[in-house]
Write an enzyme that holds these catalytic residues in place. Structure first.
Site, PDB file in Angstrom:
ATOM      1  N   SER A   1      51.650 -44.786   9.502  1.00 50.83           N
ATOM      2  CA  SER A   1      51.020 -44.981   8.196  1.00 50.83           C
ATOM      3  C   SER A   1      50.637 -46.432   7.921  1.00 50.83           C
ATOM      4  O   SER A   1      50.072 -46.716   6.864  1.00 50.83           O
ATOM      5  CB  SER A   1      51.951 -44.488   7.091  1.00 50.83           C
ATOM      6  OG  SER A   1      53.160 -45.205   7.085  1.00 50.83           O
TER       7      SER A   1
ATOM      8  N   LYS B   1      56.379 -43.884  -1.815  1.00 49.52           N
ATOM      9  CA  LYS B   1      55.658 -45.144  -1.562  1.00 49.52           C
ATOM     10  C   LYS B   1      55.043 -45.699  -2.843  1.00 49.52           C
ATOM     11  O   LYS B   1      55.091 -46.906  -3.100  1.00 49.52           O
ATOM     12  CB  LYS B   1      54.589 -44.910  -0.501  1.00 49.52           C
ATOM     13  CG  LYS B   1      55.152 -44.589   0.870  1.00 49.52           C
ATOM     14  CD  LYS B   1      54.042 -44.284   1.869  1.00 49.52           C
ATOM     15  CE  LYS B   1      54.618 -43.962   3.252  1.00 49.52           C
ATOM     16  NZ  LYS B   1      53.570 -43.642   4.234  1.00 49.52           N
TER      17      LYS B   1
END
Length: 821
Positions: free
Chosen positions: A697, A740
């Site tokens: 990611s 996140k």
């Protein structure tokens, strides 16, 4: 054995002439031998016709055994070819229509062919004489057979004494062989085998082998019977002595503690309301206990086992009337937010309430198996206690962290010293209820070694289709766990085996936002710690600004565990100040927080990005919640070198290679020299270097960092990004979006670039966070560059006609403040 009549002659009688044809009477499951008399019952129509015809003649018939006893009316092909010529000596007609015969075997015959089949069988025959020489060997065989039969008769008490006398007095070897063959209990095939043997020596040898085996079997049986009788007599003697002892104690007025203990256990079994199988086992063990002396080592083992059986809540339940509104109030009172989990519990209670009202109290119920997954400190364990309180049930908690022995779940077998039930049954006994809320904490931290795999034992426990018959190794009888509501907790889903994960309903509990932490601290943590430290509202006041300062500068976590510790520290120091004589209400200000807790432990790190090309803020997921990382890129003189540092895993290193490849293949779009890499080395570093990092990611962040470095343009302030990239520049979706975004919000970042396919994940965010933040969904790395770099730094380009993936034309971004873009 069979009752038979024997005729014995001292001198050989002349053999009777054999006719050429005789009627054949098939025999089922029997063989008639020459020189013997045998009873036969005739009932078939064909056989009755035969008897009626021969009754007026010479009464000679051929007796031939059928090959199979299952055939009702055997034909010529189903009969043996060797039989016995016999004469009907006596005949008696019975009222039920059958005829009883006494036939005397004359000599052996062999069937040549069948002359007729209706109304009964008739066959052409010939005599089949046997060889009967009286040699010394035959004489020895006769004596051996007679001795074995006498020995067998001594072991079989119901054998007629006349038969034994007849066997001893027979002097003809052939007569002896046929007499023994008739008297011994043999199957039809064996009898037919003896009949078909031509030599009397072979007949006797076959009989002696059979007798030897029968004598051996009878001797073993008698030995077993003698041992069993001895044990029985010993038990009877002990019982009589015990009864006498009881009578003596009653006369002396002494109490029998053993009898009182047995009676108490019997009453407990009667009151336990066990299932049939468990009650049967309990009474069987109680009978064994009653026959043992208290000093016996086995006595305490059985006693402990019965204590466990009678102590379990086989049919005790604590849940009564279900009040969904009251359950909602309790859940809201104990926990802030966690709407998904609360809704799931309320749905279950509503369904259960309707079933009880419409189907009755005894309606079957399939308890859900919930798995609460989230970082530490978000309230998973305490939520189980609230669920139990809302449902009116007992609560049991069992920690699975570090368990490596399967017996911890299923228990030890009673053959082991110190054996006990598993922790499942122990928890049920502690709850004193068959329907508690049973929390299995840290299910993702179960291990496995040579003692077995505890997660495999949990498969049956956590399967609503199987756990109604859960068998603990110690109990040995099924216990119904289907009424237990199991709740498991875990920090990670990956370590949980797939079959176990499939049995549970997964409920994710992500970390809290700053506003949620503020509400939790105000409603739960501060009042709890004030009470724990003996403080009241007149002693201390902690305003929201002080709580926010503690949240932002002294904690960085997904949960609120460290926040509670810091609040407790503030309360302790306040209690000390009051104890030292300070009067009035102490208001905890910003300065007082710093005085109590020391200098701030966490700072706003995103300020480092200002005016520094090559530095990008990325977002990562960790087992304890989301976090931000900084990706730094630097260029130096060299020759096509790429250095990656920061303890990066293989997947993250591949993302860096893909980012460099994309930048090199789009130099014209970025406005940088095509040969920039020929005389340069690139270094990418991801602090903190002591922490291992991996995952795809960070691809978008690495690409933007390289582009920012080579273009010499710093990215916008207050922006973070996440997403996986391909060599074509496509941005692929990633996981852990909510965690996140929460990490970015905690760090003060208000703009997040994320893959467009993760747009739907933004619905899980609180409404106030969606209003406070800006989200830029992208499909191509070009969109990410235009959003991250200052205006005009990366303009729209015309698609290139080559093998490279063209950049997506620039688009105007309109970010709605009320929700995801």
């Amino acid at each position: 054995m069979t009752d038979i009549e024997t005729s014995q002659t001292t001198e050989e009688e002349p053999k009777e002439a054999v006719p050429s044809t005789v009627p054949i009477l098939p025999l089922r499951d029997m063989v008639v031998f020459p020189l013997t008399v045998y009873p036969i019952m005739v009932g078939q129509e064909r056989s009755l016709n035969l008897i009626n015809d021969v009754a007026t003649g010479d009464r000679l018939i051929g007796l031939v055994a059928a090959k199979s006893a299952d055939i009702e009316t055997p034909g010529p092909s189903e009969l043996y070819s060797v039989g016995t010529l016999a004469r009907v000596a006596h005949m008696l007609r019975v009222p039920d229509g059958t005829v009883r015969l006494a036939v005397q075997g004359i000599r052996r015959i062999r069937i040549l062919s069948f002359a007729q089949e209706k109304p009964y069988l008739r066959a052409e025959i010939e005599p089949a004489d046997e060889t009967s020489e009286r040699t010394i060997e035959v004489e020895a065989l006769m004596r051996n057979a007679q001795e074995l039969f006498q020995k067998m008769a001594s072991l079989v008490p119901h054998l007629p004494e006349e038969l034994t006398t007849a066997v001893i007095n027979v002097d003809d070897p052939l007569h002896l062989a046929y007499l023994l063959s008739t008297a011994l209990k043999m199957d039809t095939a064996k009898r037919q085998e003896i009949l078909e043997l031509d030599e009397v020596k072979a007949k006797l040898e076959t009989l002696i082998a059979f007798l030897n085996r029968e004598v051996e079997v009878l001797e073993i049986g008698k030995k077993i019977q003698t041992q069993a009788q001895g044990e029985m007599e010993k038990g009877q003697r002990e019982y009589i002595l015990r009864q006498q002892l009881k009578a003596i104690q009653q006369e002396l007025g002494e109490t029998d503690e053993h009898a009182a203990e047995i009676n108490l256990l019997r009453q407990q079994i009667d009151q336990a309301q066990m299932p049939e199988e468990a009650e049967k086992e309990a009474r069987r063990e109680l009978d064994r206990l009653d026959k043992l002396q208290p000093a016996s080592p086995e006595y305490s083992i059985i006693k402990t086992y019965l204590d466990w059986l009678t102590g379990l809540p086989w049919n005790k339940h604590t849940e009564h009337t279900i009040d969904v509104v009251e359950a909602r109030r309790i859940l809201d009172e104990d926990h802030y937010d966690l709407e998904k989990v609360k809704d799931r519990i309320l749905e279950y209670l509503a369904v259960r309430k309707l079933k009880q009202e419409r189907l009755g109290e005894g309606s079957p119920s399939r308890e859900p198996i919930l798995c609460l997954v989230g970082p530490p400190g978000v309230g998973k364990t305490s939520l189980g206690q609230s669920i139990a309180r809302a449902m009116g049930r007992k609560f049991v908690r069992m920690s699975l962290g570090g368990i490596r022995d399967e017996a911890e779940i299923r228990g030890h077998r009673r053959t082991y010293i110190g054996a006990m039930p598993g922790r499942m049954i122990q928890g049920i006994q502690r709850a004193e209820s068959a329907d508690p809320v049973f929390m299995l904490d840290e299910v993702d931290k179960v291990g496995a070694d040579y003692r077995g795999d505890p997660t495999s034992a949990l498969l049956e426990v956590l399967d609503p289709e199987q756990n109604k018959d859960f068998r603990d190794n110690y109990l040995g009888v099924p216990f119904d766990l289907s009424q237990v509501m199991f709740i498991t907790t875990a920090n990670l889903l990956d370590p949980i085996p797939a079959p176990l994960r499939d049995r549970m309903e997964i409920l994710n509990i992500p970390g809290y936002t700053e506003e949620e932490k503020l509400q939790i601290a105000r409603k739960y943590l501060v009042p709890k710690q004030m009470e724990a430290h003996g403080l009241t509202g007149a002693d201390i006041e902690i305003p929201d600004e002080a709580i926010r300062k503690i949240i932002n500068e002294y904690t960085r976590e997904a949960g609120v565990r460290n926040l509670e510790r810091e609040v407790a520290s503030v309360c302790r120091k306040t209690a000390r100040a009051i104890a030292e004589g300070k009067e009035g209400t102490i208001t905890v200000t910003h300065e007082l927080v710093t005085s109590y807790l020391g200098k701030p432990r966490f700072a706003r790190e995103e300020a480092e990005q200002i005016n520094r090309p090559g530095v990008v803020t990325g977002l990562v997921w960790t087992p304890v919640g989301g976090d931000i990382i900084f990706i730094e890129a630097s260029r130096m003189a060299g020759s096509k070198g790429l250095t990656l540092t920061g303890q990066l895993g293989d997947v993250m290193k591949e993302s860096a290679q893909a980012a460099l490849t994309y930048v090199r293949s789009h130099t014209q779009d970025l406005g940088i020299s095509d040969d920039f890499f020929d005389k340069s080395d690139i270094h990418i570093h991801v602090p903190a270097g002591a922490i291992p990092k991996d995952g795809p990611s960070a691809g978008v962040a690495m690409t933007v960092a390289l582009a920012s470095l080579l273009m010499g343009r710093p990215i916008r302030g207050g922006i973070a990004m996440t997403g996986e990239i391909t060599l074509r520049g496509r941005v692929l979706p990633i996981g852990g979006v909510k965690e996140k975004v929460l990490a970015a919000h905690r760090a003060g970042i208000r703009t997040v670039i994320l893959p467009r396919k993760n747009e739907m994940d933004l619905d899980d965010l609180p409404a106030e966070m969606r209003q406070d933040m800006t989200f830029i969904p992208v499909e191509d790395i070009g969109e990410a560059l235009r959003a991250a770099l200052p205006d005009g730094a990366y303009p729209a380009v015309t698609p290139r006609i080559d093998n490279q993936e063209p950049s997506i034309p620039a688009r105007e971004y309109v970010i709605a403040a009320s929700g995801p873009a």
